[in-house]
Motif scaffolding. Sequence first.
Motif, PDB file in Angstrom:
ATOM      1  N   GLY A  84     -13.773 -14.043 -10.093  1.00 14.60           N
ATOM      2  CA  GLY A  84     -12.644 -15.102 -10.188  1.00 14.60           C
ATOM      3  C   GLY A  84     -11.591 -15.160  -9.045  1.00 14.60           C
ATOM      4  O   GLY A  84     -11.211 -16.222  -8.789  1.00 14.60           O
ATOM      5  N   TYR A  85     -10.812 -14.129  -9.148  1.00 14.98           N
ATOM      6  CA  TYR A  85      -9.634 -14.147  -8.183  1.00 14.98           C
ATOM      7  C   TYR A  85     -10.139 -14.316  -6.810  1.00 14.98           C
ATOM      8  O   TYR A  85      -9.399 -15.027  -6.039  1.00 14.98           O
ATOM      9  N   THR A  86     -11.139 -13.868  -6.405  1.00 17.81           N
ATOM     10  CA  THR A  86     -11.833 -14.019  -5.124  1.00 17.81           C
ATOM     11  C   THR A  86     -11.968 -15.461  -4.612  1.00 17.81           C
ATOM     12  O   THR A  86     -11.412 -15.679  -3.952  1.00 17.81           O
ATOM     13  N   LEU A  87     -12.702 -16.074  -5.708  1.00 16.02           N
ATOM     14  CA  LEU A  87     -12.957 -17.409  -5.350  1.00 16.02           C
ATOM     15  C   LEU A  87     -11.822 -18.331  -5.241  1.00 16.02           C
ATOM     16  O   LEU A  87     -11.665 -19.206  -4.574  1.00 16.02           O
ATOM     17  N   ALA A  88     -10.996 -18.003  -6.296  1.00 22.16           N
ATOM     18  CA  ALA A  88      -9.750 -18.727  -6.568  1.00 22.16           C
ATOM     19  C   ALA A  88      -8.730 -18.510  -5.182  1.00 22.16           C
ATOM     20  O   ALA A  88      -8.292 -19.838  -4.836  1.00 22.16           O
TER      21      ALA A  88
END
Length: 311
Positions: free
Chosen positions: A65-69
Amino acid sequence: MRSARLAAGAAAALFLAAPLVLPPYPLGLLLETCLFALFAMSLDLLVGWAGLVSLGHAAAFGLGGYTLALLTLHGGVSLLPALAGALLLAAAWAALTGALCVRGRGVGFLMLTLAFAQLLHTVAYKWTSVTGGSNGLAGIPRPPLALGPLGTLPVQGETAFYFVALTAAAAGGLLLHRVGRSPVGHILQGIRVNEARMRALGYPVVRYKVAALTLAGALAALAGALHAAYTGYVSPESLDWVSSGEVLIMVLLGGTGTLLGPVVGAGIFLFLREVVSTLTEHWMLYLGVLFMACVLLFPQGVVGVLRGRRA
């Protein structure tokens, strides 16, 4: 076998037809069920096949989730490369930490996975300039899905993104099904049943365990990245021990080693959390009673009980 195929075909038809008959809220709930089903199936590869009970699996979910964000918010990356980046980073994290965690067994493995996940949670919580700290990252865009020469597919709408989530869950489930039926799947089951014997037979047990952790981490990251794109938000809670415990409950409730079990478990859990919680604030009491009944009366899970009766 024929009845199972008919049931699978009927279920696929229902999932495909859902956007035609469901209003937005139930469709959104079904979309989240697809994503958490993928998350739970990835954990089932560890618990049900390799016998690796992890309490840190949410680390890969949150990392995705953080990487995509970060890639979409600050890098302007489209959806497909962002998903690929999330998968690769989470797979690398799972491989590196997994190589250390498999040195422990049983409770030792469980505690090591928990420790690494909490380490990542602390980084997300403290590194405010990058992760937003306790507030997380909001306003995550949902860029179109670039399909190369075929053009781009806009996924901003609920229905379009539902099919993205459904495709991801189906592809992940099919991949895990193939792995489970392959020689690798049989070796993982052999490790779960009698690890010492597999070592004596010359199998590189550690490598197989790390490979299972890497694949499970990549699929969990895919679910986490899509969930962040759907909700437009990611926070440190997505990778803490509570999230890891919840997905473990989904797997145990539905039935380990079945793939279908985690899907059913995810559906039951989300129904209690999103629907029953609107009727009573004591929804966790019902979840607790159901989980205790599962552990004490039908440890093989809901799907295991249904298969037992059919047999």
